[in-house]
Design a protein around this motif. Structure first.
Motif, PDB file in Angstrom:
ATOM      1  N   LEU A   1     -54.850 -20.089 -14.232  1.00 12.17           N
ATOM      2  CA  LEU A   1     -54.619 -21.399 -13.409  1.00 12.17           C
ATOM      3  C   LEU A   1     -56.003 -21.406 -12.526  1.00 12.17           C
ATOM      4  CD1 LEU A   1     -50.968 -21.837 -12.583  1.00 12.17           C
ATOM      5  CD2 LEU A   1     -52.249 -22.727 -14.594  1.00 12.17           C
ATOM      6  N   ARG A   2     -55.928 -20.537 -11.602  1.00 10.62           N
ATOM      7  CA  ARG A   2     -57.381 -20.424 -10.802  1.00 10.62           C
ATOM      8  C   ARG A   2     -58.693 -20.453 -11.507  1.00 10.62           C
ATOM      9  NH1 ARG A   2     -55.769 -16.337  -7.959  1.00 10.62           N
ATOM     10  NH2 ARG A   2     -56.585 -14.786  -9.199  1.00 10.62           N
ATOM     11  N   HIS A   3     -58.568 -19.814 -12.845  1.00 12.30           N
ATOM     12  CA  HIS A   3     -59.841 -19.537 -13.744  1.00 12.30           C
ATOM     13  C   HIS A   3     -60.205 -21.186 -13.932  1.00 12.30           C
ATOM     14  CE1 HIS A   3     -62.685 -18.353 -16.529  1.00 12.30           C
ATOM     15  NE2 HIS A   3     -61.980 -19.114 -17.626  1.00 12.30           N
ATOM     16  N   ARG A   4     -59.194 -22.076 -14.368  1.00 12.95           N
ATOM     17  CA  ARG A   4     -59.400 -23.363 -14.858  1.00 12.95           C
ATOM     18  C   ARG A   4     -59.691 -24.351 -13.746  1.00 12.95           C
ATOM     19  NH1 ARG A   4     -59.001 -23.749 -20.462  1.00 12.95           N
ATOM     20  NH2 ARG A   4     -58.930 -22.006 -21.321  1.00 12.95           N
ATOM     21  N   PHE A   5     -58.879 -23.957 -12.744  1.00 13.17           N
ATOM     22  CA  PHE A   5     -58.807 -25.245 -11.564  1.00 13.17           C
ATOM     23  C   PHE A   5     -59.381 -24.735 -10.283  1.00 13.17           C
ATOM     24  CE2 PHE A   5     -54.851 -26.133 -14.327  1.00 13.17           C
ATOM     25  CZ  PHE A   5     -55.388 -27.495 -14.772  1.00 13.17           C
ATOM     26  N   GLY A   6     -59.835 -23.554 -10.162  1.00 18.47           N
ATOM     27  CA  GLY A   6     -59.966 -22.851  -8.749  1.00 18.47           C
ATOM     28  C   GLY A   6     -61.409 -23.472  -8.164  1.00 18.47           C
ATOM     29  N   ALA A   7     -62.337 -24.097  -9.022  1.00 20.21           N
ATOM     30  CA  ALA A   7     -63.406 -24.706  -8.522  1.00 20.21           C
ATOM     31  C   ALA A   7     -63.299 -26.161  -8.130  1.00 20.21           C
ATOM     32  CB  ALA A   7     -64.693 -24.460  -9.402  1.00 20.21           C
ATOM     33  N   VAL A   8     -62.137 -26.688  -8.882  1.00 18.86           N
ATOM     34  CA  VAL A   8     -61.930 -28.425  -9.068  1.00 18.86           C
ATOM     35  C   VAL A   8     -61.130 -28.471  -7.856  1.00 18.86           C
ATOM     36  CG1 VAL A   8     -60.769 -29.911 -10.271  1.00 18.86           C
ATOM     37  CG2 VAL A   8     -62.128 -28.204 -11.451  1.00 18.86           C
ATOM     38  N   ARG A   9     -60.010 -27.658  -7.578  1.00 15.02           N
ATOM     39  CA  ARG A   9     -59.148 -28.008  -6.322  1.00 15.02           C
ATOM     40  C   ARG A   9     -58.402 -29.354  -6.549  1.00 15.02           C
ATOM     41  NH1 ARG A   9     -58.713 -23.196  -3.372  1.00 15.02           N
ATOM     42  NH2 ARG A   9     -60.820 -22.191  -3.435  1.00 15.02           N
TER      43      ARG A   9
ATOM     44  N   SER B   1     -63.243 -33.029 -18.830  1.00 17.96           N
ATOM     45  CA  SER B   1     -63.079 -31.768 -18.902  1.00 17.96           C
ATOM     46  C   SER B   1     -62.031 -31.249 -17.490  1.00 17.96           C
ATOM     47  CB  SER B   1     -64.373 -30.773 -18.673  1.00 17.96           C
ATOM     48  OG  SER B   1     -64.925 -30.976 -17.400  1.00 17.96           O
ATOM     49  N   PHE B   2     -61.780 -30.051 -17.458  1.00 13.43           N
ATOM     50  CA  PHE B   2     -61.135 -29.584 -16.307  1.00 13.43           C
ATOM     51  C   PHE B   2     -61.728 -30.105 -15.263  1.00 13.43           C
ATOM     52  CE2 PHE B   2     -59.058 -26.314 -19.425  1.00 13.43           C
ATOM     53  CZ  PHE B   2     -57.633 -26.925 -19.200  1.00 13.43           C
ATOM     54  N   ALA B   3     -63.161 -30.135 -14.993  1.00 12.60           N
ATOM     55  CA  ALA B   3     -63.712 -30.592 -13.818  1.00 12.60           C
ATOM     56  C   ALA B   3     -63.277 -31.981 -13.290  1.00 12.60           C
ATOM     57  CB  ALA B   3     -65.259 -30.503 -14.197  1.00 12.60           C
ATOM     58  N   ASP B   4     -62.749 -32.729 -14.119  1.00 11.58           N
ATOM     59  CA  ASP B   4     -62.572 -34.041 -13.970  1.00 11.58           C
ATOM     60  C   ASP B   4     -60.865 -34.269 -13.513  1.00 11.58           C
ATOM     61  OD1 ASP B   4     -64.896 -35.236 -14.666  1.00 11.58           O
ATOM     62  OD2 ASP B   4     -64.505 -34.545 -16.689  1.00 11.58           O
TER      63      ASP B   4
END
Length: 127
Positions: free
Chosen positions: A93-101, A69-72
């Motif tokens: 983009l922040r919605h999908r990647f903000g926590a993942v960085r 997922s996006f988390a990976d």
């Protein structure tokens, strides 16, 4: 031997050009540059934010089929023909990647079709 297989999205571009939406190589997933085309209808919005959202849906589909997922996601590349369009895309983009960085790069360049306003490429690592 490392497991390697291709994931196809049904985009006519994959067949015409000769590439896959994504390649899974062991625990690595490489998602090709993905645009805002809806591959079911091969249509694309004129709006860069709507294209961004569709890019992300297309990428999410490939990641899911690869078992992640996006988390990976560990690396993302954004390619846009107009530098001024990028900031409008940030909320999506922040919605999908903000926590993942993930590591990220934005490139201003020409894209293969003048209707394309953003292209996104990601690399992920399967859990």
């Amino acid at each position: 031997m490392t497991e390697r297989y291709a994931i196809l999205s049904g985009s006519t571009f994959e067949e015409e050009i000769g590439y896959a939406r994504a390649v899974v190589d062991g625990d690595r997933v490489h998602v090709s540059g993905t645009t805002g085309f809806d591959y079911a209808t091969m249509t694309i919005s004129d709006d860069v934010v709507e294209q961004t959202e569709q890019c992300l849906r297309n990428i999410e589909s490939a990641l899911t089929r690869a078992g992640c997922s996006f988390a990976d996601v560990v690396r993302v590349r954004y390619m846009l023909p107009e530098r001024a369009d990028f900031e409008r895309c940030w909320p999506a983009l922040r919605h999908r990647f903000g926590a993942v960085r993930p590591a990220a790069t934005m490139i201003v360049c020409g894209l293969s079709d003048p209707r394309m306003r953003i292209e996104i490429e990601v690399d992920a690592r399967r859990p």
